[in-house]
Enzyme design. Sequence first.
Site, short mmCIF file in Angstrom:
data_model
loop_
_atom_site.label_atom_id
_atom_site.label_comp_id
_atom_site.label_asym_id
_atom_site.label_seq_id
_atom_site.Cartn_x
_atom_site.Cartn_y
_atom_site.Cartn_z
N HIS A 12 0.83 -1.22 0.00
CA HIS A 12 0.00 0.00 0.00
C HIS A 12 0.86 1.27 0.00
CE1 HIS A 12 -0.05 -0.52 4.69
NE2 HIS A 12 0.99 0.19 4.33
N HIS A 59 -2.02 4.60 9.72
CA HIS A 59 -0.66 5.12 9.90
C HIS A 59 -0.68 6.47 10.62
CE1 HIS A 59 -0.30 2.33 6.47
NE2 HIS A 59 0.99 2.27 6.69
N HIS A 193 10.00 -4.19 4.66
CA HIS A 193 10.50 -2.81 4.63
C HIS A 193 10.74 -2.28 6.03
CE1 HIS A 193 6.11 -2.11 4.87
NE2 HIS A 193 6.23 -0.82 4.94
C1 DHB Z 1 6.36 3.20 2.49
C2 DHB Z 1 5.76 1.94 2.72
C3 DHB Z 1 4.67 1.85 3.58
O1 DHB Z 1 4.03 0.66 3.89
C4 DHB Z 1 4.14 2.98 4.18
O2 DHB Z 1 3.05 2.85 4.95
C5 DHB Z 1 4.73 4.21 3.96
C6 DHB Z 1 5.85 4.32 3.10
C7 DHB Z 1 7.51 3.33 1.56
O3 DHB Z 1 8.13 2.34 1.11
O4 DHB Z 1 7.85 4.48 1.20
FE FE Z 2 2.50 1.01 5.54
#
Ligand code: DHB
Ligand code: FE
Length: 287
Positions: A12, A59, A193
């Site tokens: 997302h 978030h 990530h």
């Molecule tokens: C990114 C990934 C995410 O899941 C998020 O919520 C905000 C930023 C990213 O890779 O930039």
């Molecule tokens: Fe995220």
Amino acid sequence: MATIVGGIATSHIPAIGKAIAEKKQNEPYWKPFFDGYVATREWLAKARPDVVVSIYNDHGLNFFLDKLPTFAVGAAAEYKNSDEGWGLPVLNAFPGEPELSWHLIESLVADEFDVTTCQQMTVDHGFAVPMGLLWPGGGQWPVKSIPISINTVQHPLPSAKRCFKLGQAIGRAIEAYDKDARVLILGTGGLSHQLDGTRAGFINKEFDQLCMSKIVNEPEALTRYSIPELVENAGSQGVEFLNWLTMRGALTGAVSKIHSNYHVPISNTAGATLVLENRATARRQAA
Ligand code: DHB
Ligand code: FE
């Protein structure tokens, strides 16, 4: 009777929303990622869901660190989108399905999942970006939505095992709904990530591939990872994989993989999608 037609998991990442708004789908950086959604939309056209239960994480838009429910279920007639700071265009509001929401809430609480009920809920990129990927073209949403937010932000987080069980309870609740509905379960976020700290930029292809493979037919194997182990393997934001596991738990029938795509990196993240079909009717007839 309500039927769960299947589940889709997708990243997302906010940059995807920006790329959609700026029509960058065919640029070399974006093409391998966006091409991964063509087969997804083809399957959707055949599956014809009319309701989407979207399992995502807020978030810091609707909930913040001061009050952060572990599990929150939307029960609103519509869900407004807002941008919590990425510069994303605000999409049209998403129509809700309050009757099914309340059925779900009643059933989850009876099943000892004491969820927070949200009769007002604003949804951020974690909910809206996947909707824009699945139904492109400006936000005339052809489905009703029920957002379910899981805390993947402030520790302690719910365990992988607990999230999978929540998914199973969601699946049971939907199958017990006595009105006609074709329900798609969506799990958003991930894959690996880490946006902060000394490991910022961390991506773990090997672990992602393991998750994408095991989640199809051996999801229980993935519920054995503790939260610290998930953080170690997938990064501190890679724990969004909990949303995928919850989605998978809700697929209570015979599950088959229709399509997947994995592309690294998109922004700071391993971009991924997975489409799982659920033959729920066959299972129910056999029961
Ligand atoms: C990114 C990934 C995410 O899941 C998020 O919520 C905000 C930023 C990213 O890779 O930039
Ligand atoms: Fe995220």
